[in-house]
Design a protein around this motif. Structure first.
Motif, short mmCIF file in Angstrom:
data_model
loop_
_atom_site.label_atom_id
_atom_site.label_comp_id
_atom_site.label_asym_id
_atom_site.label_seq_id
_atom_site.Cartn_x
_atom_site.Cartn_y
_atom_site.Cartn_z
N TYR A 11 0.83 -1.21 0.00
CA TYR A 11 0.00 0.00 0.00
C TYR A 11 0.86 1.25 0.00
O TYR A 11 1.99 1.23 0.50
N ARG A 69 0.33 -3.43 3.98
CA ARG A 69 -0.81 -2.64 4.46
C ARG A 69 -0.82 -2.48 5.97
O ARG A 69 -0.90 -1.37 6.49
N GLU A 73 -0.45 0.84 8.33
CA GLU A 73 -1.51 1.27 9.25
C GLU A 73 -0.96 1.50 10.66
O GLU A 73 -1.28 2.49 11.32
N ARG A 84 4.47 16.83 17.33
CA ARG A 84 5.16 17.87 16.56
C ARG A 84 4.42 18.28 15.29
O ARG A 84 4.83 19.18 14.59
N PHE A 93 -4.67 6.60 0.24
CA PHE A 93 -4.25 5.34 0.85
C PHE A 93 -4.78 4.25 -0.06
O PHE A 93 -5.96 3.96 -0.05
N MET B 1 8.78 12.58 20.57
CA MET B 1 8.34 11.17 20.56
C MET B 1 8.46 10.58 21.95
O MET B 1 9.43 10.84 22.66
N GLU B 33 9.98 -1.83 21.31
CA GLU B 33 8.84 -2.62 20.85
C GLU B 33 8.55 -3.77 21.80
O GLU B 33 7.42 -4.08 22.10
N ARG B 36 6.81 -2.69 24.83
CA ARG B 36 5.40 -2.40 24.56
C ARG B 36 4.60 -3.70 24.47
O ARG B 36 3.52 -3.82 24.98
N LEU B 226 -8.51 0.92 17.76
CA LEU B 226 -7.59 2.03 17.49
C LEU B 226 -7.97 3.25 18.33
O LEU B 226 -7.11 3.98 18.82
N ARG B 230 -5.61 5.17 20.96
CA ARG B 230 -5.29 6.61 20.94
C ARG B 230 -5.62 7.27 22.27
O ARG B 230 -4.92 8.14 22.74
N ARG B 233 -3.08 6.61 25.08
CA ARG B 233 -1.86 7.40 24.98
C ARG B 233 -2.00 8.74 25.68
O ARG B 233 -1.01 9.34 26.06
N SER B 272 -8.38 12.97 13.98
CA SER B 272 -7.38 12.62 12.97
C SER B 272 -7.86 11.37 12.24
O SER B 272 -8.52 10.53 12.84
N PRO B 273 -7.49 11.23 10.98
CA PRO B 273 -7.98 10.06 10.25
C PRO B 273 -7.44 8.75 10.82
O PRO B 273 -6.39 8.73 11.46
N PHE B 274 -8.18 7.68 10.58
CA PHE B 274 -7.75 6.34 10.97
C PHE B 274 -7.57 5.52 9.69
O PHE B 274 -8.30 5.72 8.72
N LEU B 275 -6.61 4.62 9.71
CA LEU B 275 -6.49 3.67 8.62
C LEU B 275 -6.98 2.33 9.15
O LEU B 275 -6.41 1.77 10.08
N VAL B 276 -8.05 1.83 8.57
CA VAL B 276 -8.64 0.59 9.06
C VAL B 276 -8.82 -0.38 7.90
O VAL B 276 -9.57 -0.10 6.97
N GLU B 277 -8.10 -1.46 7.95
CA GLU B 277 -8.24 -2.52 6.95
C GLU B 277 -8.20 -1.97 5.53
O GLU B 277 -9.04 -2.27 4.69
N GLY B 278 -7.21 -1.12 5.29
CA GLY B 278 -7.01 -0.61 3.94
C GLY B 278 -7.89 0.57 3.58
O GLY B 278 -7.88 1.01 2.44
N VAL B 280 -9.45 4.58 4.60
CA VAL B 280 -9.28 5.79 5.41
C VAL B 280 -10.62 6.08 6.06
O VAL B 280 -11.64 6.13 5.37
#
Lengths: 157, 596
Positions: A11, A69, A73, A84, A93, B1, B33, B36, B226, B230, B233, B272-278, B280
């Motif tokens: 992707y 993909r 994501e 920032r 996408f 970060m 990682e 986490r 998701l 978010r 956090r 803010s946008p989410f990317l879910v299973e390909g 937006v």
């Protein structure tokens, strides 16, 4: 046929966002922050199989991320959390057959030179006020391809 | 970060290495990682896990431990002490607490060599027992595990049927669930110190339903995960993040000073946008904030007030934060009273119908009447439809009300001279239940003897915006039975001329706001002309409503409208005055000779 199948989950994400480094981190220099962003992104993206390019100007960021993909994501979720930048807008996408930036774990182009028009300014305004149009994604991609070809990648010290 | 070691335990109640030792920081940086992943795993094991140092202070605990210990509020600065934390387990006696701390201390002192398997069994009440184990994990840290039979049961680990009602965690997101929320909320309210300032942030996602509808429930579930991630956090270690169900979340802040800042931040990050299973996905969030004890003092009031603030944020269009204001409670209570009165009004016979004449401008003949609902409350007096119709829509009594209107109006219209028609408004809620609407219309026609051709149903544009084609199917079915359909209030809301092609309407009713604007703004004229031309092209009647002066009538006629309705012809009148009106105006249509 086989190749298509292998790349089925490849992707490409293109997004832009506003630069708020100056606002949220009054003490930080933009250069230092960018070095950090790039150092972390390069290391991480290399192991994640993500390539792409980052364009930074005075007004904001535009980034292309290419990879599997789910990895894209997850990477994007991490990116949205970064204080920032703000006003993250996904321009496109979509699945892709091949990578546009196969050789960069993360190319960087600092187009913040004085006197030059800011190529991101109209784009960010568009994305903010008019919503992402079908053309803005490919605009960014073309812009980045052009800039990356022209300038040397800026290596973080 | 964010530095890896600063990652919060994924639950929100547990704290994660809040003051990391230098070595742990270095290790954490190297294995960000992995760290986490370990945190996530710890959040999901059906074990309460805490990490203590040589002085028996907790530097980390997972969500299950937080549940076991209860809300850790109002504690002193610095790392909490095991002895203090254990006080949160209600059923534990002081002697048992001492046994546990002594067990931990002696294990640490012994250099990780204690009796048989290094475990201690403590009974909590009649049939509940926890097993405590401790072992060194290096860096002068020891992990304490509390194996709680009840938790294992919730996780389905023990024999017997799984009792979901006993679970404390939301199965999808791993956040605390409503049950856990109620428990800690009550504990917080009951034990609150005099100077406590807690807060609740109620969060509801905007446009979430559309995600489920268009992308399916698996994508909706992935999105909720998701969203939870978010929000995690953004919260602090003391905050409790809860999924109440669906797309409803709440955060309990034992120290509430920054609740509104947090709420604004959450609304921001969730937009803010989410990317879910390909895909937006763009959603958003609304938040309501209430403070304790100011907006308490009971737990129920506290929650209710946060809910009211959320309702206010939603009503404002979403994407915003509202702090509870006593005026919201007054408004809500006034609304509740209105709802109560409205539910009773039909049975008490407080509704009546008024009829407003419609005139064909070319022939100057009456074509029919629109039935208009009136509510005359013994105390409130006449309640305007603009006030009670939206409430009736929301509480659902619009369906029964709409049916009453249909039956009564058809009964009345059946005695009118032919070919006078009857126009009745149909709500979006009625259109949703195709079967019921169709049978009610049929029954009203049969009972009254009114021919189907003389009935017009008026539908608004917004009711046609419903996601599926279901509503249009209902309209086609009614049309096939001979009933005419009018597009009501055209020009308001999400007007689109193309929408007029989605169904063979008989008539377009141009919204009164355009008629009011005639003569003063050029746009109104342009809109009326465009609609009239479009209607003429498609063979539809165009009726202008709200016509009050002869000048307006002349203008709309010049603009191409075929029919008018408004005070110029007649105000809405009771059925008893219709005969008198008909004596003044002949009835008829273009194609039919004057009757009566």
């Amino acid at each position: 046929m086989r190749k298509t199948h292998v790349n089925a989950s490849l992707y490409r994400l293109i997004y832009c966002s506003r630069n708020v480094i100056g606002r949220v981190m009054p003490g930080a220099t933009v250069d230092d922050e960018l070095r950090t962003i790039l150092a972390v992104a390069r290391r991480r993206n290399k192991s994640d199989g993500i390539t792409g390019a980052l364009l930074f100007t005075a007004s904001g960021f535009a980034q292309v991320l290419e990879g599997p993909r789910e990895t894209v994501e997850v990477t994007f979720e991490r990116i949205t959390a970064d204080p920032r930048h703000a006003g993250v807008t996904v321009l496109s996408f979509t699945p892709t057959e091949r990578r546009s930036f196969p050789d960069w774990s993360m190319a960087f182009t600092a187009q913040a030179a004085k006197g030059k028009p800011d190529p991101l300014e109209h784009l960010l305004a568009d994305a903010t006020f008019a919503g992402p149009r079908a053309t803005t994604g490919s605009d960014v991609l073309r812009l980045l391809e052009k800039v990356v070809q022209r300038e040397d990648a800026w290596i973080a010290a | 970060m964010r530095e890896p070691w600063a990652m919060r335990a994924p639950d929100g109640l547990g704290t994660a290495f809040s003051t990391p030792p230098a070595k742990a920081v270095a290790a954490g940086r190297e294995r960000g990682e992995g760290n986490r992943l370990a945190q996530t795993l710890l959040a999901h094991v059906p074990l309460a896990v805490a990490v203590i140092d040589a002085e028996l202070r907790l530097s980390f605990w997972n969500q299950q431990a937080a549940i076991l210990f209860g809300a850790v509020s109002g504690r002193a600065a610095g790392l909490p002490r095991l002895a203090d934390i254990l006080k949160g387990i209600e059923t534990l006696t002081p002697v048992q607490r001492d046994r546990i701390t002594a067990f931990a201390a002696s294990h640490i002192a012994s250099g990780d060599r204690t009796e048989p398997d290094g475990s201690l069994r403590v009974s909590l009440g009649r049939d509940r027992r926890i097993v405590i184990q401790i072992r060194g994990i290096g860096l002068q840290r020891w992990m304490v595990q509390f194996f709680d039979g009840k938790m294992a049961l919730a996780a389905g680990l023990t024999e017997g049927s799984r009792d979901n009602g006993d679970a404390w965690l939301d199965a999808l997101t791993g956040l605390s669930n409503r049950r856990h929320f109620n428990q800690i909320l009550h504990r917080l309210v009951d034990d609150a110190a005099a100077d406590a300032t807690a807060a609740l942030v109620m969060i509801d996602l905007d446009r979430f339903k559309r995600v489920n509808d268009t992308l399916g429930h698996p994508a909706g579930d992935a999105l909720l995960c998701l969203v939870a991630q978010r929000m995690r956090r953004e919260i602090r270690e003391d905050d409790v993040l809860v999924r109440l169900g669906g797309d409803e979340f709440v955060i309990l802040l034992p120290r509430g000073e920054r609740a509104e800042i947090l709420a604004a931040r959450l609304v921001d990050v969730l937009s803010s946008p989410f990317l879910v299973e390909g895909q937006v996905v763009n959603i958003g969030a609304s938040a309501g904030v209430a403070y304790f004890p100011e907006h308490g003092p009971s737990a129920d009031d506290f929650v209710r007030h946060a809910d009211l603030a959320l309702y206010d944020a939603k009503s404002a269009g979403g994407g915003t934060v509202r702090r509870f204001d006593p005026a919201m409670a007054e408004e809500a209570s006034a609304r509740r009273d209105l709802e109560t009165d409205l539910r009773k009004a039909l049975a008490l016979g407080e509704f009546s119908l008024a009829y407003q004449a419609q005139l064909n401008v070319k022939n100057q003949t009456l074509t029919g009447f629109e039935a208009l609902l009136r509510w005359n409350h013994p105390v409130r007096g006449i309640v305007p439809p603009a006030v009670f119709i939206p409430v009736a829509e929301e509480i659902g009594c619009i369906v029964a009300l709409g049916e009453w209107v249909l039956r009564s109006a058809c009964h009345e219209a059946a005695r009118w001279p032919e070919p006078l028609s009857l126009a009745v408004n149909v709500s979006a809620r009625q259109l949703e239940d195709s079967e019921r609407l169709f049978s009610v219309v049929q029954a009203a026609l049969v009972a009254s003897g009114l021919p189907a051709e003389r009935l017009e149903l008026e539908v608004t544009e917004s009711s046609l915006l419903a996601k599926d084609t279901h509503v249009v199917d209902t309209l086609h079915r009614l049309r096939a039975a001979g009933i005419r359909i009018t597009m009501d209030d055209f020009g308001t809301g999400y007007s689109s001329l193309s929408q007029l092609r989605s169904f063979p309407f008989s008539k377009i009713k141009i919204d009164r706001s355009f008629i009011a604007g005639l003569g003063s703004d050029a746009q109104s004229t342009a809109v009326i002309r465009a609609i009239a031309a479009f209607g003429a092209g498609l063979g539809m009647t165009t009726i202008a409503e709200g016509v009050e002066t002869a000048q307006q009538a002349a203008l709309v006629e010049a603009d191409g409208c075929t029919d008018i309705q408004g005070y110029l012809i007649s105000r809405p009148i009771p059925a008893s005055e219709i005969d008198a009106l008909l004596r003044q105006h002949p009835a008829g249509t273009e194609t039919t000779s004057i009757a009566g």
